[in-house]
Design an enzyme around this catalytic site. Structure first.
Site, mmCIF file in Angstrom:
data_model
loop_
_atom_site.group_PDB
_atom_site.id
_atom_site.type_symbol
_atom_site.label_atom_id
_atom_site.label_comp_id
_atom_site.label_asym_id
_atom_site.label_seq_id
_atom_site.Cartn_x
_atom_site.Cartn_y
_atom_site.Cartn_z
ATOM 1 N N HIS A 164 0.826 -1.215 0.000
ATOM 2 C CA HIS A 164 0.000 0.000 0.000
ATOM 3 C C HIS A 164 0.853 1.254 0.000
ATOM 4 C CE1 HIS A 164 0.914 0.795 4.250
ATOM 5 N NE2 HIS A 164 0.744 -0.496 4.467
ATOM 6 N N CYS A 180 2.934 -5.005 6.727
ATOM 7 C CA CYS A 180 2.689 -4.682 5.323
ATOM 8 C C CYS A 180 3.936 -4.093 4.663
ATOM 9 C CB CYS A 180 1.536 -3.687 5.202
ATOM 10 S SG CYS A 180 -0.067 -4.362 5.682
#
Length: 204
Positions: A164, A180
């Protein structure tokens, strides 16, 4: 911190492509990640040490040591060099992006997965383990400038794992995430457009 790098070539012109990769590798000095689109999920043990030995400093890479094919394109995330690589299915596009990676090894997951969902303007909910570590975290953050997922997110087949963007550019190139992989917003926007649901992803 380096910008993204792009290589465009015809599949048949292998010699020029390899020469470009070799010269580009000598000029770069930061991390890179690439994406792999396999229909199956492999654990870290399945990858083996052969792939690991190919890891070095931030540099351009060839896809063959990591993927058996480029069907749907491929993304390779190199945790150690903090970089993301992308190859298009027809090999006409190669991208190299600096990234943020998990803060500690116990938050890190390695292996094969794939993109299962793409969201522009993602909302964010901290995972139960994140709230356990930090009870002050909000239960929900809508899309916007305060959202930790930035402007775009690629959801992987592993629960809670995403590639992301981030509005906090200080995190890029650092061990700064809870699991992440983060990119500059302009880079995740570009990668978002290049990938599709089903794109194979390998984290090493």
């Amino acid at each position: 911190m380096p910008e993204t790098f792009e290589m465009t070539s015809n599949t048949g012109n292998r010699w020029q492509r390899r020469a470009f990769l070799a010269s580009g590798a000598a000029m770069l000095g930061a991390p890179a990640f690439a994406q792999d689109t396999l229909g199956t999920i492999e654990t870290e043990a399945d990858i083996g040490t052969g792939v690991r030995r190919n890891i070095s400093a931030f540099r351009m890479l060839d896809w063959q040591p990591y993927f058996s094919n480029l069907r749907n394109g491929a993304v390779l995330v190199d945790i150690d060099s903090r970089a993301v690589h992308f190859w298009s299915e027809d090999e006409s596009i190669y991208k190299l992006y600096p990234s943020s990676v998990p803060m500690t090894e116990d938050l890190t997951r390695r292996g094969r997965t794939k993109v299962v969902r793409k969201v522009e303007g993602p909302s964010w909910r901290p995972t139960p383990s994140m709230r356990e570590r930090d009870p002050s975290l909000p239960e929900f953050v809508p899309a916007g400038p305060d959202n930790p997922l930035g402007t775009h997110a690629l959801y992987l087949s592993w629960t809670y794992y995403r590639i992301h963007g981030t509005h906090d550019t200080r995190k890029i190139g650092r061990r700064s995430s809870s699991g992440c992989v983060g990119l500059y917003n302009r880079h995740i926007q570009e990668l978002f457009a290049l990938t599709e649901v089903g794109t194979q992803v390998l984290l090493i």
